[in-house]
Structures are given as C-alpha cells and as structure tokens.
Design a protein around this motif. Sequence first.
Motif, PDB file in Angstrom:
ATOM      1  N   GLU A 478       0.818  -1.202   0.000  1.00 52.44           N
ATOM      2  CA  GLU A 478       0.000   0.000   0.000  1.00 52.44           C
ATOM      3  C   GLU A 478       0.857   1.260   0.000  1.00 52.44           C
ATOM      4  N   THR A 479       0.182   2.366  -0.299  1.00 53.50           N
ATOM      5  CA  THR A 479       0.845   3.663  -0.323  1.00 53.50           C
ATOM      6  C   THR A 479      -0.202   4.753  -0.105  1.00 53.50           C
ATOM      7  N   SER A 480       0.254   5.935   0.210  1.00 51.65           N
ATOM      8  CA  SER A 480      -0.609   7.124   0.199  1.00 51.65           C
ATOM      9  C   SER A 480      -0.076   8.079  -0.849  1.00 51.65           C
ATOM     10  N   VAL A 481      -0.974   8.870  -1.458  1.00 53.96           N
ATOM     11  CA  VAL A 481      -0.579   9.669  -2.612  1.00 53.96           C
ATOM     12  C   VAL A 481      -1.479  10.901  -2.698  1.00 53.96           C
ATOM     13  N   PRO A 482      -0.946  12.053  -3.162  1.00 54.24           N
ATOM     14  CA  PRO A 482      -1.804  13.227  -3.374  1.00 54.24           C
ATOM     15  C   PRO A 482      -2.878  12.935  -4.423  1.00 54.24           C
ATOM     16  N   TRP A 483      -3.997  13.638  -4.313  1.00 52.81           N
ATOM     17  CA  TRP A 483      -5.112  13.392  -5.220  1.00 52.81           C
ATOM     18  C   TRP A 483      -4.721  13.548  -6.690  1.00 52.81           C
ATOM     19  N   ASP A 484      -3.939  14.593  -7.002  1.00 53.35           N
ATOM     20  CA  ASP A 484      -3.665  14.854  -8.415  1.00 53.35           C
ATOM     21  C   ASP A 484      -2.727  13.825  -9.045  1.00 53.35           C
ATOM     22  N   ARG A 485      -2.170  12.927  -8.213  1.00 56.33           N
ATOM     23  CA  ARG A 485      -1.270  11.905  -8.764  1.00 56.33           C
ATOM     24  C   ARG A 485      -1.820  10.493  -8.588  1.00 56.33           C
ATOM     25  N   ALA A 486      -3.010  10.386  -8.032  1.00 60.05           N
ATOM     26  CA  ALA A 486      -3.538   9.063  -7.686  1.00 60.05           C
ATOM     27  C   ALA A 486      -3.731   8.172  -8.916  1.00 60.05           C
ATOM     28  N   VAL A 487      -4.426   8.665  -9.924  1.00 56.23           N
ATOM     29  CA  VAL A 487      -4.716   7.841 -11.102  1.00 56.23           C
ATOM     30  C   VAL A 487      -3.439   7.494 -11.856  1.00 56.23           C
ATOM     31  N   CYS A 513      -5.842  -2.935  -8.070  1.00 56.28           N
ATOM     32  CA  CYS A 513      -5.749  -2.046  -6.908  1.00 56.28           C
ATOM     33  C   CYS A 513      -7.123  -1.603  -6.436  1.00 56.28           C
ATOM     34  N   ARG A 514      -7.134  -1.005  -5.248  1.00 55.77           N
ATOM     35  CA  ARG A 514      -8.330  -0.334  -4.733  1.00 55.77           C
ATOM     36  C   ARG A 514      -7.897   0.887  -3.930  1.00 55.77           C
ATOM     37  N   VAL A 515      -8.726   1.901  -3.929  1.00 57.59           N
ATOM     38  CA  VAL A 515      -8.512   3.085  -3.092  1.00 57.59           C
ATOM     39  C   VAL A 515      -9.276   2.836  -1.795  1.00 57.59           C
ATOM     40  N   THR A 516      -8.576   2.858  -0.658  1.00 56.87           N
ATOM     41  CA  THR A 516      -9.187   2.400   0.589  1.00 56.87           C
ATOM     42  C   THR A 516      -9.438   3.500   1.617  1.00 56.87           C
ATOM     43  N   GLN A 517      -8.756   4.625   1.515  1.00 57.57           N
ATOM     44  CA  GLN A 517      -8.919   5.709   2.472  1.00 57.57           C
ATOM     45  C   GLN A 517      -8.865   7.033   1.731  1.00 57.57           C
ATOM     46  N   ALA A 521      -6.063  15.874   1.464  1.00 58.29           N
ATOM     47  CA  ALA A 521      -4.960  16.105   0.529  1.00 58.29           C
ATOM     48  C   ALA A 521      -4.574  14.895  -0.308  1.00 58.29           C
ATOM     49  N   GLY A 522      -5.243  13.779  -0.129  1.00 57.07           N
ATOM     50  CA  GLY A 522      -4.858  12.607  -0.902  1.00 57.07           C
ATOM     51  C   GLY A 522      -5.622  11.370  -0.483  1.00 57.07           C
ATOM     52  N   CYS A 523      -5.140  10.221  -0.929  1.00 55.76           N
ATOM     53  CA  CYS A 523      -5.837   8.965  -0.670  1.00 55.76           C
ATOM     54  C   CYS A 523      -4.840   7.837  -0.472  1.00 55.76           C
ATOM     55  N   VAL A 524      -5.364   6.678  -0.134  1.00 55.70           N
ATOM     56  CA  VAL A 524      -4.558   5.473   0.087  1.00 55.70           C
ATOM     57  C   VAL A 524      -4.892   4.458  -0.990  1.00 55.70           C
ATOM     58  N   VAL A 525      -3.862   3.839  -1.547  1.00 52.60           N
ATOM     59  CA  VAL A 525      -4.056   2.839  -2.595  1.00 52.60           C
ATOM     60  C   VAL A 525      -3.418   1.522  -2.151  1.00 52.60           C
ATOM     61  N   TYR A 526      -4.181   0.468  -2.243  1.00 51.05           N
ATOM     62  CA  TYR A 526      -3.699  -0.900  -2.020  1.00 51.05           C
ATOM     63  C   TYR A 526      -3.497  -1.559  -3.378  1.00 51.05           C
ATOM     64  N   PHE A 527      -2.348  -2.192  -3.580  1.00 49.97           N
ATOM     65  CA  PHE A 527      -2.103  -2.980  -4.784  1.00 49.97           C
ATOM     66  C   PHE A 527      -2.100  -4.458  -4.427  1.00 49.97           C
ATOM     67  N   TYR A 528      -2.613  -5.271  -5.320  1.00 49.76           N
ATOM     68  CA  TYR A 528      -2.641  -6.718  -5.135  1.00 49.76           C
ATOM     69  C   TYR A 528      -1.906  -7.358  -6.321  1.00 49.76           C
ATOM     70  N   LEU A 529      -0.839  -8.068  -5.995  1.00 49.99           N
ATOM     71  CA  LEU A 529       0.015  -8.685  -7.001  1.00 49.99           C
ATOM     72  C   LEU A 529      -0.014 -10.200  -6.831  1.00 49.99           C
ATOM     73  N   ALA A 530      -0.186 -10.915  -7.927  1.00 50.29           N
ATOM     74  CA  ALA A 530      -0.123 -12.374  -7.903  1.00 50.29           C
ATOM     75  C   ALA A 530       0.500 -12.850  -9.210  1.00 50.29           C
ATOM     76  N   ILE A 561       6.229   5.383   1.068  1.00 47.75           N
ATOM     77  CA  ILE A 561       6.653   3.980   1.161  1.00 47.75           C
ATOM     78  C   ILE A 561       5.658   3.165   1.986  1.00 47.75           C
ATOM     79  N   SER A 562       4.838   3.819   2.778  1.00 50.08           N
ATOM     80  CA  SER A 562       3.816   3.108   3.539  1.00 50.08           C
ATOM     81  C   SER A 562       2.811   4.113   4.094  1.00 50.08           C
ATOM     82  N   HIS A 563       1.560   3.694   4.158  1.00 55.42           N
ATOM     83  CA  HIS A 563       0.529   4.511   4.807  1.00 55.42           C
ATOM     84  C   HIS A 563       0.278   4.036   6.232  1.00 55.42           C
TER      85      HIS A 563
END
Length: 610
Positions: A478-487, A513-517, A521-530, A561-563
């Motif tokens: 997971e990570t946190s990111v500013p709104w304008d860079r999320a997509v 991925c999913r946006v979870t929080q 000023a921004g949001c949290v993104v979870y990535f799922y890798l398999a 690097i981590s939320h």
Amino acid sequence: MSPPISAVKANKPTPNQENQRRDSVIVVNSAVPKNRQDVLKWNGWGYQDSKFVYQDDTNEVRFTGERYPIGELRLPHLMGWVKDNFNVDFSKPKRSQQVPPEDSYPEPRISPENLSKISDLGIAYSTKGIDRLVRAHGQTLHDIYTLRYSNFERIPDVVLWPACHDDVVKLVRCADDNNMVVIPFGGGTAVSGAVECPTGENRTIISLDTSQMNRILWVDRENLVACCESGIIGQDLERELRKLEFTSGHEPDSYEFSSLGGWVATRASGMKKNTYGNIEDLLVHVRMVTPRGVLEKNCLVPRMSCGPDFNHVVMGSEGSLGVITEVTIKIRPLPKCQRFGSIVFPDFESGVRCMREVAKQRCQPSSIRLMDNGQFKFGMILKPETSYLGLLVDSLKRFYVTKIKGFDVDSMCVMTLLFEGDEEDVKAHEKKMYSIGLQFGGMPAGQTNGERGYMLTFVIAYIRDLALEYRVVAESFETSVPWDRAVSLCSNVKQCVATHCRALGIKHFMINCRVTQTYDAGCVVYFYLAFSHDQVDDPVKVHHIIETKARDEIVASGGSISHHHGVGKLRKRWYPSTVSQVGVDLYLATKNQLDPNNIFATNNLVRAKL
C-alpha cells in the motif's frame, strides 16, 4: 461514580487517576490464547478451521468453518478464473511441510546463567521449539513461504509472557543488565518483517509476547476514554466495549488478530477512520518501557503544548525503542444505525473523481473504498453458489447495468460504503453520497454489494495459503498519494509490474488495486500482485525484485513507502530518503538515548550504529 462492571479489583490508581469516573478492570477472554498454535495456523493466516479448500472431485472451492459469511458455501466460479488467469495444474499441489518435530529446531542461544536469571523473574517462559517458531515471523510472503517450505535462519531463543507493566519493567532491566535482545511480539500480523530476528545477532533473543497483557484496566464513561494493556487483540477490545455500548471504531483489516500495542507501534489505520480517526487521533496516553525508564506523560488531557509530542516517538517506533505496555484511547457510544451501500461507476477514473469531490466536501461516510475493474471481477468470482432465482436476479442486474446504462464489464468498478450514526443523519448522508456519485456517472448498486465488499476484507487474506499450494504467489502492498497523482500512480505501478513480470519470464500474473482511504490532501491505494511461479526457481526472491521495482515507481510517482503497514526491515531501504539524513540522525540519537546498549535490536527502520 459509575458502578463496577467486574468484580475484579483494579490496581491502585495514580493521583491523577483518582478523580476520574471509571469502571474497574475487565479481564478479557482472548480470541488468541497463549498457545497461539492451538487456534491459529502455524504456517498461514488466521484460524485453523477457516480456509479455502479445493475439492478435486467437483473442481470447486469452498471456504471451511462458520466464522465468516461464506463459510461452508461452494464457490463455483473461483477455480475457472484461476485456471484462465494463472494456468494452474490442479493435479500437482505443493503441500506445506508438517509442524517440525521438537528435535529439529536450533538450540536456544542462552547460557545457563541467563536462563536462571530469566527464571528468577517469575514470568512465564518457554524454550520449546514451536513456541519460538510461531513468534519468529509475521505475515510477509517470505515468512509464510519459509514456514511452509523451508526454515528460518534465526528464531528467538526464549519466549516470555509478562502479565503486566511491572513484569515488563523487570524483564527489560534484566535484558539490559545481561546484554540480551528483546523483540516485542503482539498479534503476529506484521507485513514488514518487523518481528523477524536479525540473522547476524549472536546475543540471546527474547521474544516478549504481550498476549497475557490483555485487560481493559478501566473505562471512563464521562470523558469517553479507556485504558487497556497493550496486548489486547482488536476483536476482543471491540467485543468488550460493545458490551458497555461503546466502540473504539478502530478496525484495520487485521483487527481479528492484531493488538492494540501493535497498532500504536506501527501508526495503524482502520477502515472506519473517517468517523473515528487513525490511531494517532485515538491515542490519549501511552506508557513505553525503555532501558532508561518509562516514557509517558503526567496527565490525561486532550492536547498539550509543551514541546514535541513524545507520543509520536512511541507511535511508529516498531519495537525498536521499547515496549508499549498500556494505552489510553478515545471511545465513542455505539452508533444507533449502521448501513452499507455501493455505487458502480463506468471506469476507475470516474470513481476517483467522485472520491475527490467527497473529500473536498468532507462528507465521507465511515468507510469509502473503490475497487478497480480487476478487483471488481475478483470479488464477483468469490460469490458463493446461488439459487436459480438468484441467478436470474443477477442476470437482470447485469443486463440493466451493461445494456441499459451502457457500462462495459471490462472497465466498470464499484465503490463500497459504510454509514454509521443516527438514523436521520445516515439517511441524509446516503442521499448526499448518491447525489455526488450521480454527478460522476455512478449509479447505486445496493446494500448487499456494499456489505459483501466490506466483509470480504476479512476473508481475502486466507486465499494466499490456497494459492501457494498451486504455485501462485499472492501479496499486497500500500501507499498514500496526493489526489492529483492518484490515477497516474496506479497506472504507472501496474505498467511497471507488468513490464518486470514479462522481463523475468512470468507469463501469468495479476496486478490490480483499490482506493481504501480518503483525506483532504490525498488517498490510500492498495495494490494486489499475484503470479504463477511454476517456472521460477525462487519465487520469494522474484517477488521481492518485482515489489522493489513497484515501490521505486510509487516513490517516483509521488507516493509514500507506507501509509499504515510501517517500515520494518522490508521497506527500510527507502527510509533515509523519506525522512532525510537529518531525520535518520535524529532517530538514531533518540535510539541511543533510550536504548544505549541496543537491547531492542530489531533493525527496523534503520540499523542502529551505537
């Protein structure tokens, strides 16, 4: 004064506590007992009686046990999806090794003199191999793969179970006086390598298991705060508070097994943080035992302006500065109404724009999460068997969404919602949320989808164990990111993972991925890798390479690097660039002041140079 809720007498209060209106001690019957391996898997996630099981006679999967809503139900769509996406050969499972016999564990590195001194403390301890093994790890891919198919290079030499704050003070003093290492162990859910034993450590390593420090010491109904021992598990804390018609509201994905002390040590976040806050918002007071003494404030007040807030030295310390023993947190009355909801969007970008507008208006419900198309499809294949009528209804819904509304199954995504509060407030909140969703092309998708999406959070972690049996590696980050860079960050990371998978010869992989929080000023993104590792010699090493490249891309795209998972050992290569060299020096100066002999030699965040 409120009447006591337990006949157990509380410890004598401090002068500052005497004027508080408090209920007495609650002794908790923990869901995670002292002998964890009796209830939890020794080599995987969660309860022993809960797991995904492949049945080769029907070529289907079911989820065992009755702890979760999908328990004992057939999941007829899962294996077909796995076959199509990962080219799995179900006839050749890779079974886990059995629990190692007692004579196969490395001998404890502890002298008779030190063992005698530990025994004299009067604290329960064990040098049994299985007790040491189950506290040698968290829940990283490396941890679980090693448990199933290999051996750890280093495990704790002795496990101790202190029963209270004073026990910890004695234990830490003994370790400091006799040059032994202490690694605090809470719920064992860390996904950062935080509790792994440093392989180069030759001193005796003590695993300090806080599971027996699990009482609620008091509940202050007037000021809406509760003081708890740090080892209390999230689900136990919530269960006992609910009996008193309160809630902490803190519900991380791991709350069934993670501890309150662990939440503080890693700066945790919960799914309902919009209403109740993150752990830093909930924390009122904390006690941490260090080799130099106990670090704590002198009073319980909502805010202080007296220099730097040392609560923030404790939060995020990840066991490297001391042991958290007691935590006072805010609590809230139970909400009178709780309702789930969901909105389907034509594409991920529309959903993110909707979330941004919701954050601008500061009208987030308790939980708001957005699944991308890959996550949406995966959620659909985890739907259990249904009746003919259920199939007909699902077909009609799909027809309406795709044919009438014109949504593309290969691009649509779903936002899940949870509203909490008074009935009228929830109704008004729902109306506003669905109105905003409509502005961005969304349409309501019902309470059932919202509830399923929320509850699947607790089940999804179990699927990795089944995946490993069929040579599929599965992990999240997971990570946190500013709104304008999320997509753009989501797109860049997906492209990065795909590029490196192909470069490493991996043909069958998944990254979604999913946006979870959400924040101002921004949001949290979870990535799922398999990925399928049928042709890969060392899947853990290959996964580490891919995830490292993905995190480099996250940082380059403006993310953290981590939320809320922390740094540990897994992400410490990025820590200096995150906080600056001055920040590293400040942390090391704090470490040197509180732990001059490096007793808490976890090597989390950075390696101490003392």
